[in-house]
Design an enzyme around this catalytic site. Structure first.
Site, PDB file in Angstrom:
ATOM      1  N   GLU A  28      21.888  36.946  40.782  1.00 17.78           N
ATOM      2  CA  GLU A  28      20.939  36.312  41.025  1.00 17.78           C
ATOM      3  C   GLU A  28      19.929  36.441  40.385  1.00 17.78           C
ATOM      4  OE1 GLU A  28      20.785  34.408  44.059  1.00 17.78           O
ATOM      5  OE2 GLU A  28      22.500  34.544  44.976  1.00 17.78           O
ATOM      6  N   CYS A  64      11.338  33.928  40.511  1.00 18.77           N
ATOM      7  CA  CYS A  64      12.101  33.512  39.942  1.00 18.77           C
ATOM      8  C   CYS A  64      12.503  31.592  39.684  1.00 18.77           C
ATOM      9  CB  CYS A  64      13.552  33.878  40.038  1.00 18.77           C
ATOM     10  SG  CYS A  64      13.844  33.421  42.006  1.00 18.77           S
TER      11      CYS A  64
HETATM   12  P1  NAD Z   1      15.080  43.177  36.037  1.00 18.07           P
HETATM   13  O1  NAD Z   1      16.808  43.003  35.622  1.00 18.07           O
HETATM   14  O2  NAD Z   1      14.207  44.065  35.006  1.00 18.07           O
HETATM   15  O3  NAD Z   1      15.371  44.411  37.048  1.00 18.07           O
HETATM   16  C1  NAD Z   1      15.846  44.078  38.764  1.00 18.07           C
HETATM   17  C2  NAD Z   1      16.193  46.132  39.010  1.00 18.07           C
HETATM   18  O4  NAD Z   1      17.370  45.727  38.165  1.00 18.07           O
HETATM   19  C3  NAD Z   1      15.912  47.050  38.817  1.00 18.07           C
HETATM   20  O5  NAD Z   1      15.327  47.538  40.525  1.00 18.07           O
HETATM   21  C4  NAD Z   1      15.426  46.749  37.474  1.00 18.07           C
HETATM   22  O6  NAD Z   1      15.867  49.038  38.748  1.00 18.07           O
HETATM   23  C5  NAD Z   1      17.511  47.450  37.624  1.00 18.07           C
HETATM   24  N1  NAD Z   1      17.916  47.684  36.460  1.00 18.07           N
HETATM   25  C6  NAD Z   1      16.804  48.058  34.862  1.00 18.07           C
HETATM   26  N2  NAD Z   1      17.719  47.792  34.058  1.00 18.07           N
HETATM   27  C7  NAD Z   1      19.153  48.649  34.644  1.00 18.07           C
HETATM   28  C8  NAD Z   1      20.582  48.697  34.456  1.00 18.07           C
HETATM   29  N3  NAD Z   1      20.135  48.629  33.202  1.00 18.07           N
HETATM   30  N4  NAD Z   1      21.216  49.133  35.059  1.00 18.07           N
HETATM   31  C9  NAD Z   1      20.831  48.909  36.062  1.00 18.07           C
HETATM   32  N5  NAD Z   1      19.947  48.096  36.883  1.00 18.07           N
HETATM   33  C10 NAD Z   1      19.000  47.916  36.038  1.00 18.07           C
HETATM   34  O7  NAD Z   1      13.979  41.985  36.401  1.00 18.07           O
HETATM   35  P2  NAD Z   1      12.515  42.527  37.208  1.00 18.07           P
HETATM   36  O8  NAD Z   1      11.674  42.869  35.788  1.00 18.07           O
HETATM   37  O9  NAD Z   1      12.691  43.252  38.181  1.00 18.07           O
HETATM   38  O10 NAD Z   1      12.091  40.790  37.914  1.00 18.07           O
HETATM   39  C11 NAD Z   1      12.291  40.081  37.065  1.00 18.07           C
HETATM   40  C12 NAD Z   1      13.713  39.082  36.806  1.00 18.07           C
HETATM   41  O11 NAD Z   1      13.811  38.957  38.335  1.00 18.07           O
HETATM   42  C13 NAD Z   1      12.992  37.571  36.487  1.00 18.07           C
HETATM   43  O12 NAD Z   1      14.273  36.841  35.297  1.00 18.07           O
HETATM   44  C14 NAD Z   1      13.218  36.614  37.683  1.00 18.07           C
HETATM   45  O13 NAD Z   1      13.600  35.581  37.321  1.00 18.07           O
HETATM   46  C15 NAD Z   1      14.824  37.828  38.182  1.00 18.07           C
HETATM   47  N6  NAD Z   1      14.566  36.758  39.576  1.00 18.07           N
HETATM   48  C16 NAD Z   1      15.907  35.998  40.178  1.00 18.07           C
HETATM   49  C17 NAD Z   1      15.882  35.782  41.123  1.00 18.07           C
HETATM   50  C18 NAD Z   1      16.912  35.316  41.776  1.00 18.07           C
HETATM   51  O14 NAD Z   1      16.969  35.467  42.733  1.00 18.07           O
HETATM   52  N7  NAD Z   1      17.568  34.682  41.097  1.00 18.07           N
HETATM   53  C19 NAD Z   1      14.627  36.671  42.360  1.00 18.07           C
HETATM   54  C20 NAD Z   1      13.636  37.052  42.056  1.00 18.07           C
HETATM   55  C21 NAD Z   1      13.965  36.973  40.553  1.00 18.07           C
END
Ligand code: NAD
Length: 476
Positions: A220, A254
């Site tokens: 997602e 998002c």
């Molecule tokens: P992010 O990708 O930086 O982090 C998301 C999660 O992934 C966190 O829990 C983090 O700890 C983990 N993570 C980070 N690096 C990782 C790695 N190398 N391996 C495994 N896990 C890792 O995203 P964010 O900054 O927390 O959230 C914002 C982003 O999420 C935006 O791009 C937004 O559009 C997206 N988002 C999507 C939805 C959806 O339902 N499609 C909903 C909310 C947010």
């Protein structure tokens, strides 16, 4: 530097997974009553802790609107529970399928079997809802779950851990906090399914890590969701509905509209109406509890840099600051329109995820559609028009995870609609029946009748019976 609980959480990962697997093996197919009771526990703990949830999110954001938390985190989760609770009975029934000639006499069915242990990785923007939304579907489907909360919402993470531990044993539902190291190790665990919510960039790492275990993933992700105003759509309505999606959670959503495609000759009208409505909704910003803060300094800096970069390259930046406040010592940001944006600017290429909105002009609807199609496939697309025919044109000539006609964001709250992206905005989906399917395996079950009809076809071949069967088949 790692946070104190990181080492501890890293150690727990494999032991909890082993415990969940073992517990799943002993109870691999929870009954309808058991699944409902699991959802009831979740509902109870949510209802009893509304104030604590509001407070934790407010602390993590350094100012999160209480109403936004209630609407987008708690209400949505409660609605999700209600939705699944009501429907699992029907979805748990074996589905009858047609037999065809080869299966006669017998019975063909599909049962939706729980997968086992599901991993859920959560971002910071709606940490409660994006943990519980997938959890609700996973539990309704009969699974056990491990959840990794974001390192950027530690208070909410600890609260979710404590609340879920108060109603579920660790071998059923377990929550993990800690730094990104924990998330990285988490994504490498051999789950039966992994649902990740977060950025497209990290989504690529998740898929790579999951590939080693052949763990199926639902990704997602985010991206740049467009909003298109139709040629003659009333501007007051359009702005009201766009402002909802843009201002909620300060645009840290998002599916928040990222850029607007407005009929060229109506841009001034849009700007004036947007300023008027935003000023009325948010007469002040810094001390206004209705305005959510940018989550942390890193995100705040990123958004400021977009504006500096865009302005330096010729963009027109319009900040809506009705009380003329000084924003130099706060992470709250005024809602801002950015005009004359060109491809060289960072803001044109990266997901905004904040209270800034790009405004582009367009001449013909085909041009607006071509603009959308020139970029990666977005998570959401919004089109404002009372003409069903033009709306149909936009829906069928663009790709996006979902579409809202004449509104922004609200499609996500319709529980019966699947939610998920396409292309760069993700793969797979949850919510609705599709959520139940995501967390189950549709297992084919063929039950042969007492009479063994296939025996008639056994060798030696070329007997009359074979000719007769082939003739019957070819008859059509
Ligand atoms: P992010 O990708 O930086 O982090 C998301 C999660 O992934 C966190 O829990 C983090 O700890 C983990 N993570 C980070 N690096 C990782 C790695 N190398 N391996 C495994 N896990 C890792 O995203 P964010 O900054 O927390 O959230 C914002 C982003 O999420 C935006 O791009 C937004 O559009 C997206 N988002 C999507 C939805 C959806 O339902 N499609 C909903 C909310 C947010």
């Amino acid at each position: 530097m790692s946070s104190p609980n990181t080492a501890e959480e890293l150690q727990r990962l494999t032991t909890v997974l082993a415990a969940q697997r073992e517990a799943y093996g002993k109870a691999p197919y929870p009954s309808l009553q058991e699944r409902r009771e699991h959802l009831d526990r979740l509902e109870k703990v949510l209802r009893e802790n509304i104030d604590a949830i509001v407070e934790a999110l407010n602390t993590d954001f350094g100012g999160r609107s209480a109403d936004e938390t209630k609407i987008a985190e708690i209400l949505t989760s409660l609605e999700g529970i209600k939705y699944y609770r009501k429907r699992i009975k029907k979805w748990m029934q074996p589905e009858r399928r047609s037999l065809g000639l080869m299966g006669f006499p017998g019975e063909a069915t599909v049962i939706h079997q729980p997968l086992g242990v599901v991993g859920i990785i959560v971002p910071w923007n709606y940490p409660l809802y994006l943990a519980l939304g997938p959890l609700i579907a996973a539990l309704a489907a009969g699974n056990r779950a491990m959840i990794k909360m974001s390192e950027f919402t530690p208070r909410t993470g600890e609260l979710v851990k404590r609340l879920l531990a108060s109603v579920f044993d660790e071998d059923h539902v377990a929550v993990f906090n800690g730094d990104v190291e924990v998330a990285t190790a988490f994504s490498a665990l051999p789950f039966d399914h992994l649902l990740f919510t977060g950025s497209t960039a990290v989504g690529r790492h998740i898929m790579r890590a999951a590939a080693d275990n052949l763990t199926p993933v639902t990704l997602e992700l985010g991206g740049k969701s467009p909003a298109i105003i139709g040629a003659d759509y009333p501007m007051q309505d359009a702005v009201e509905r766009i402002a909802f999606g843009k201002c909620f959670n300060a645009g840290q959503t998002c599916v928040s509209p990222d850029y607007l495609l407005c009929p060229e000759h109506r841009i001034d009208e849009f700007v004036e109406e947007f300023k008027r409505q935003i000023s009325a909704m948010y007469p002040t910003i810094i001390d206004n509890p209705d305005v959510t803060s940018i989550i942390n300094d890193r995100q705040h800096k990123r958004l400021q840099e977009y504006l500096v970069d865009a302005e330096a390259k010729g963009a027109k930046v319009i900040q809506i600051n009705p009380a003329n406040e000084d924003f130099s010592n706060t992470r709250k940001m005024p809602f801002t329109l950015v005009l004359n944006v060109t491809e060289e600017m960072r803001i044109a290429n990266e997901e905004i995820f904040g209270p800034l909105l790009i405004v582009h002009g367009y001449q013909k609807l085909e041009d607006a559609v071509a603009h959308v199609n020139a970029g990666p496939r977005p998570l959401a697309l919004y089109y404002f028009d009372w003409s069903n025919e033009r709306a149909r044109y936009v829906i069928t000539h663009t790709h996006s995870g979902g579409v809202c006609i004449n509104d922004t964001m609200s499609h996500v709250a319709i529980d019966d609609l699947p939610f998920g992206g396409v292309g760069d905005s993700g793969m797979g989906q949850y919510h609705g029946y599709e959520g139940f399917l995501t967390f189950t395996k549709p297992k084919s079950v063929f039950r042969k009748g007492r009479m063994n009809a296939t025996a008639m076809l056994l060798p030696p071949f070329n007997r009359k019976i074979h000719d007769w069967v082939y003739k019957l088949m070819l008859k059509g």
